[in-house]
Design a protein around this motif. Sequence first.
Motif, PDB file in Angstrom:
ATOM      1  N   ASP A  43    -113.315 -47.127  -2.799  1.00  0.00           N
ATOM      2  CA  ASP A  43    -112.919 -45.886  -3.461  1.00  0.00           C
ATOM      3  C   ASP A  43    -113.657 -44.720  -2.793  1.00  0.00           C
ATOM      4  O   ASP A  43    -114.800 -44.415  -3.103  1.00  0.00           O
TER       5      ASP A  43
ATOM      6  N   THR B 299    -110.594 -44.593 -11.132  1.00  0.00           N
ATOM      7  CA  THR B 299    -111.443 -44.993 -10.015  1.00  0.00           C
ATOM      8  C   THR B 299    -111.676 -46.494 -10.106  1.00  0.00           C
ATOM      9  O   THR B 299    -111.326 -47.138 -11.106  1.00  0.00           O
TER      10      THR B 299
ATOM     11  N   GLU C 162    -101.419 -44.641 -14.738  1.00  0.00           N
ATOM     12  CA  GLU C 162    -102.806 -44.196 -14.750  1.00  0.00           C
ATOM     13  C   GLU C 162    -103.398 -44.323 -13.357  1.00  0.00           C
ATOM     14  O   GLU C 162    -103.012 -45.201 -12.572  1.00  0.00           O
ATOM     15  N   PHE C 163    -104.369 -43.469 -13.071  1.00  0.00           N
ATOM     16  CA  PHE C 163    -105.057 -43.476 -11.785  1.00  0.00           C
ATOM     17  C   PHE C 163    -106.567 -43.506 -12.035  1.00  0.00           C
ATOM     18  O   PHE C 163    -107.223 -42.465 -12.010  1.00  0.00           O
TER      19      PHE C 163
ATOM     20  N   GLN D 130     -97.568 -44.620 -10.677  1.00  0.00           N
ATOM     21  CA  GLN D 130     -98.172 -45.489 -11.688  1.00  0.00           C
ATOM     22  C   GLN D 130     -98.599 -44.605 -12.853  1.00  0.00           C
ATOM     23  O   GLN D 130     -98.801 -43.399 -12.706  1.00  0.00           O
TER      24      GLN D 130
ATOM     25  N   SER E  44    -102.356 -54.526  -9.946  1.00  0.00           N
ATOM     26  CA  SER E  44    -102.694 -53.146 -10.285  1.00  0.00           C
ATOM     27  C   SER E  44    -103.752 -52.619  -9.322  1.00  0.00           C
ATOM     28  O   SER E  44    -104.024 -51.413  -9.288  1.00  0.00           O
ATOM     29  N   GLU E  45    -104.373 -53.509  -8.549  1.00  0.00           N
ATOM     30  CA  GLU E  45    -105.215 -53.157  -7.402  1.00  0.00           C
ATOM     31  C   GLU E  45    -104.669 -53.900  -6.188  1.00  0.00           C
ATOM     32  O   GLU E  45    -104.116 -55.005  -6.318  1.00  0.00           O
TER      33      GLU E  45
ATOM     34  N   ASP F 217    -104.361 -35.394 -12.810  1.00  0.00           N
ATOM     35  CA  ASP F 217    -103.457 -34.893 -11.771  1.00  0.00           C
ATOM     36  C   ASP F 217    -104.116 -33.818 -10.924  1.00  0.00           C
ATOM     37  O   ASP F 217    -103.907 -33.744  -9.711  1.00  0.00           O
TER      38      ASP F 217
ATOM     39  N   ARG G 222     -94.571 -40.237 -11.404  1.00  0.00           N
ATOM     40  CA  ARG G 222     -95.781 -40.802 -10.807  1.00  0.00           C
ATOM     41  C   ARG G 222     -95.518 -42.259 -10.410  1.00  0.00           C
ATOM     42  O   ARG G 222     -94.782 -42.963 -11.090  1.00  0.00           O
TER      43      ARG G 222
END
Length: 560
Positions: A293, A38, A35-36, A33, A462-463, A46, A31
Motif C-alpha cells: 500500500d 487501506t 469500499e476502498f 468497488q 477483494s485483495e 473519494d 465505482r
Amino acid sequence: MTDSTPQYKTSANPSEWEAKTLAASLEKMPRRQEEFPTLSGLPIKDLYTPEDVKDIDPLKDIGFPGEYPFTRGVHATMHRARPWTIRQVAGFGTAEDTNGRYKYLLAHGETGLSTDFDLPTLLGRDSDHPVAIPEIGRIGVAVDTLEDVRLLMKDIPLDQVSTSYTINASAFVLIGMYEAVAKEQGVADNLITGTCQNDILKEYTAQNEYIYPPRQSVRLVVDTMEYAARTMPRYNPVSVSGYHIREAGATAVQELAFTLGAAHCYVTEAAKRGIPIDQVAPRVSFFWDIHNDFFEEICKLRAARRLWARMMRDWVGAKDPRSWMMRAHSQTAGVSLTAQQPDNNIARTAIQALAAVLGGTQSLHTNSKDEAFQIPSEGAIKIAVRTQQILALENRVADIVDPLAGSYYVENLTQRLEEEAEALLRRVLDRGGMVESIEDGFIQREISDSAAAYQKALEDKSEFIVGVNVHVDPEEDLPFEEFELDPGLGERQIKRTQSIRRMRNATEHAEALKEVERAARGNENTMPAVCRAIRADATVGEICDVMRGAFGDFSPPVVY
C-alpha cells in the motif's frame, strides 16, 4: 444577440461537489468497488480537501525536517546531503562464503553490510549439535566461535563500513564477538559502528526464534544497551523490528503499535535499572517493512517518527533531542514476493523502495526477485542494488525533502495511522505492557486475526496479487539460475568448531563460563562475563546453554 454559452459553476465546497459533479459521474461510471480501504482497513474517501486537515497544526504536527516532531525526517537535508545507505542482506554457508558475498556487494555499490545467520546460530546451538546439522548455513551464515566472526569480517574495515546483524535470542554473544573483532582490527571504541537487531520481543509474536522466557530475554537486551553505551557509544545495540511483525500478517497499525511498544519496554526497563534514558535511547534504531500500500507505507514512516518523538519526550521524559529522533532501516516486503511470475517481483520491489524513500528511510534493503525461492543469486541481488541506485541517481526523488508533505490525503492518513497506533499501544500498556501481553497471547492473537483476514481477502478476491489470484499464467520453468549451497559446508564448519575446542585453554574456558553463570544468576550486567568467555573461545552454543541453565526455556501460550 444572446450569449448561448452554457453557464458553468464550480463547486463551493466538498458537499456540493459530491452532490453535483460526483453524483453525475457515478451515474455514468460507477465505482469499481463499494469500499476502498487501506491494507490496514482504514477507509479511503473519494476526495481529500482542506476539511480533512483542519485539525492538523502545520507547525506542531508537521513541522520542519530535522526538528521535533520529525514528521518530515530526522535530518534537515535528508537525502540532499547523503543518500540512504544501500544495505542488502547477505548470509549463507560458512563465514568465508558470506565474506565473499560481502565483497561482491561492496564492489557493486552497496554502502553498508547486513547479515543473516543460520537457524542453529539464531537459536544458540553450535553446528555440531544433533538438531543443528541439517540446518548449517541454510538460511544464513553459521557462526559458532570468535574465529568465525574474524573470517566473516576479513578485509572489511570496521572503522569505515557499518555492519548490521540480524539476530536476536543469541544477539548478546554476537555483539561481544563483533566488538572483539573490531578491537583486533585496531578500531577505537568510539569508532565502532553498526547495528544488531536484538529485538527479542518480536520473536515471541512473529518469528518464534527465542530461547529464554520474555522477562529474562529483555534483561539481556538491556544488558547489551548498557554495555554498548559504555564501551561502543556509536554502536546501535537494538534495532526494534516491525518488519517481522508485518511479515507475520500484522497490519501497518499493528506494526507501528507493537514495534513502538517493544521500544518503550526496552527504554523503560533500562530506566528502572537506573540507566539514564538519554544514555541509551539515542542508540535505539528501528526496522520497518515496506508493503504494497504505497501511500500507507509512506505515511506509516512519517507517523512512526512523530509518535516516537512524542513518546520519548512526553511519556518517558527524555531531554536530549537525539532520543526523540527515530532512525530507521527499511526493507521491501518479502512476504509480497511471489513464486509465480517472479519477474513481477522486480516491479513490486521498485515501487515499495520508492515508498521507503519518499517516507524518509535512512537505510534500505531491496528484495531480490528470486527470494521467494532461495538465497538470492548474484544476478538477482545486483538488480536489487541497481534499483536503489536508479532511485538515488536518476529519478530526482532524493533531491527534495518530504515532497508529499501538505498533501491533504498524506497528512490525513499520517494522522489517522498515528491515532490508531497510539490507541492500540495504550491498550497494550493498560494491560501491563509488552511482556504481559506476550505471555497471555494477546499480541499473537491480534496478529493471527489480521493474517487470517488478509488470507480470506485474497481467497475471495477483494485483495489481489498479480500472477497468483489474478492474471494467472500457466506454470513455467524458473527464469533464473538456482542457488546451490556447497554440500560440504557443514562438514567444514563442524571441523573448524571442534578444532577450536581442542586448542583452547581448558581452564580459562571453564572459569569464564562459570563467571557467565554467576552473572546470569545474579543481578549484574552479564556482558563483561560473556565477553570474557568469547575471548576464552567459548562457543555460541556453550554460552547460550549456560543461560538456559540459569533462565530456563520458554513455552508459548496457545493462541488458537
